[in-house]
Design a protein around this motif. Structure first.
Motif, mmCIF file in Angstrom:
data_model
loop_
_atom_site.group_PDB
_atom_site.id
_atom_site.type_symbol
_atom_site.label_atom_id
_atom_site.label_comp_id
_atom_site.label_asym_id
_atom_site.label_seq_id
_atom_site.Cartn_x
_atom_site.Cartn_y
_atom_site.Cartn_z
ATOM 1 N N ASP A 190 0.833 -1.208 0.000
ATOM 2 C CA ASP A 190 0.000 0.000 0.000
ATOM 3 C C ASP A 190 0.866 1.257 0.000
ATOM 4 O OD1 ASP A 190 -2.224 -1.603 0.058
ATOM 5 O OD2 ASP A 190 -2.506 -1.453 2.236
ATOM 6 N N GLU A 191 1.969 1.218 0.744
ATOM 7 C CA GLU A 191 2.853 2.388 0.806
ATOM 8 C C GLU A 191 3.529 2.633 -0.544
ATOM 9 O OE1 GLU A 191 6.850 3.929 3.192
ATOM 10 O OE2 GLU A 191 5.746 2.190 3.914
ATOM 11 N N LEU A 192 4.020 1.574 -1.184
ATOM 12 C CA LEU A 192 4.663 1.718 -2.487
ATOM 13 C C LEU A 192 3.682 2.235 -3.536
ATOM 14 C CD1 LEU A 192 6.804 -1.560 -2.520
ATOM 15 C CD2 LEU A 192 7.657 0.783 -2.329
ATOM 16 N N ASN A 193 2.444 1.754 -3.483
ATOM 17 C CA ASN A 193 1.419 2.241 -4.418
ATOM 18 C C ASN A 193 1.124 3.718 -4.173
ATOM 19 O OD1 ASN A 193 1.043 -0.224 -5.753
ATOM 20 N ND2 ASN A 193 -0.426 -0.943 -4.218
ATOM 21 N N ALA A 194 1.067 4.113 -2.891
ATOM 22 C CA ALA A 194 0.794 5.511 -2.552
ATOM 23 C C ALA A 194 1.911 6.430 -3.027
ATOM 24 C CB ALA A 194 0.605 5.655 -1.039
ATOM 25 N N LEU A 195 3.144 5.885 -3.058
ATOM 26 C CA LEU A 195 4.295 6.671 -3.511
ATOM 27 C C LEU A 195 4.419 6.697 -5.034
ATOM 28 C CD1 LEU A 195 6.967 5.472 -0.919
ATOM 29 C CD2 LEU A 195 5.907 7.736 -1.022
ATOM 30 N N GLY A 196 3.584 5.918 -5.710
ATOM 31 C CA GLY A 196 3.620 5.886 -7.176
ATOM 32 C C GLY A 196 4.714 5.019 -7.749
ATOM 33 N N VAL A 197 5.252 4.104 -6.941
ATOM 34 C CA VAL A 197 6.304 3.196 -7.409
ATOM 35 C C VAL A 197 5.651 2.019 -8.135
ATOM 36 C CG1 VAL A 197 8.210 1.703 -6.726
ATOM 37 C CG2 VAL A 197 7.775 3.830 -5.472
#
Length: 220
Positions: A190-197
Motif C-alpha cells: 500500500d505504501e509503495l502504491n501511494a508513492l507511485g512506485v
C-alpha cells in the motif's frame, strides 16, 4: 568522530566481477553514513568476500571483525545476511562485548531486534526451501518437464530478470526496513502504491508481490 569498518559480500565471482549486488550494498551503506551516523564519520577500511553466507570462516570478514575489535571502531554492513545467514553465528557476534556493528538497512535496530530478525529470516528461508522442493516434486508427478528455459526465449527471460533486479534494488531499503519492524507485506504494498512506485511489469504492488521481492533481496 565515529569510525567504521565496512564489510560487503557477494555469493559468486560473477556477481563480484559485475558489481551485481555490490552497488546496492554500497548505496545503502552511504545512505546510512549520510543520514543516520554521528557526524563527523570516517571509514577506516573496507573488506569484501566472494563467499556463501552459510560459511562463517570467510577470510575478509575475519579481518574486518579483528580490525573493528582491536581499533574500537564499528563494523558496518548493508544487510544482516551479508554478515551471515546463520543465526548461531550472528548471535555469537551480538554477544561479543568487544564488537559493535550496525546494519545500514535497519539503522535503528538494537541487538535484540537484530537477533529476532535473523531467527525469522532463517525460518523463512528454510520454509521457502521446503516449499520449493515440494512444488517441484508435485510438478514432476504431473509430468511437467523441468530443466530451464528454451533457448529461443533466453533473451526475453534475461531482460525480465534484469528489470526485476533493478526494481528490487530500488525498493530494497523500503521493503527491508519496514519488514524489520514487523510491517506486513500488504502494508508495504500500500505504501509503495501511494508513492507511485511501479513493479517491474509496470503494475501495482500487492502483498504477494512484496513478499516475492523480499525473497529476491534476501537471496541476492
Amino acid at each position: 568522530m565515529q569510525r567504521f569498518v565496512v564489510y560487503t559480500r557477494v555469493s559468486t565471482k560473477k556477481q563480484g566481477d559485475s558489481g551485481l549486488g555490490l552497488d546496492a550494498q554500497e548505496r545503502d551503506i552511504q545512505l546510512f553514513l549520510e543520514n543516520y551516523s554521528e557526524v563527523p564519520w570516517e571509514v577506516v577500511a573496507r573488506f569484501q568476500d566472494v563467499e556463501s553466507g552459510s560459511r562463517s570462516d570467510r577470510p575478509e570478514l575475519k579481518k574486518a571483525i579483528t580490525l573493528a575489535k582491536s581499533s574500537n571502531v564499528t563494523l558496518l554492513v548493508a544487510k544482516l545476511d551479508r554478515l551471515s545467514r546463520s543465526v548461531a553465528f550472528i548471535a555469537q557476534l551480538l554477544e561479543d562485548k568487544k564488537l559493535n556493528f550496525r546494519v545500514a538497512s535497519m539503522p535503528y535496530a538494537d541487538k535484540f531486534q537484530l537477533h529476532i530478525y535473523a531467527a525469522l529470516a532463517e525460518q523463512e528461508r528454510d520454509f521457502i526451501s521446503k516449499r520449493t522442493k515440494a512444488a517441484l516434486q508435485e510438478a514432476k508427478a504431473r509430468g511437467v518437464k523441468l530443466g530451464g528455459y528454451r533457448e529461443g526465449h533466453k533473451a526475453h527471460h534475461d531482460a525480465i530478470r534484469q528489470n526485476a533486479d533493478r526494481v528490487a534494488e530500488r525498493v530494497a531499503s523500503t521493503i527491508l526496513s519496514r519488514r524489520a519492524v514487523g510491517t506486513t507485506f500488504q502494508a508495504i504494498a500500500d505504501e509503495l502504491n501511494a508513492l507511485g512506485v511501479e513493479t517491474a511489469r509496470g503494475g501495482r504492488w500487492h502483498g504477494t508481490t512484496v513478499r516475492n521481492y523480499a525473497q529476491r533481496l534476501e537471496a541476492a
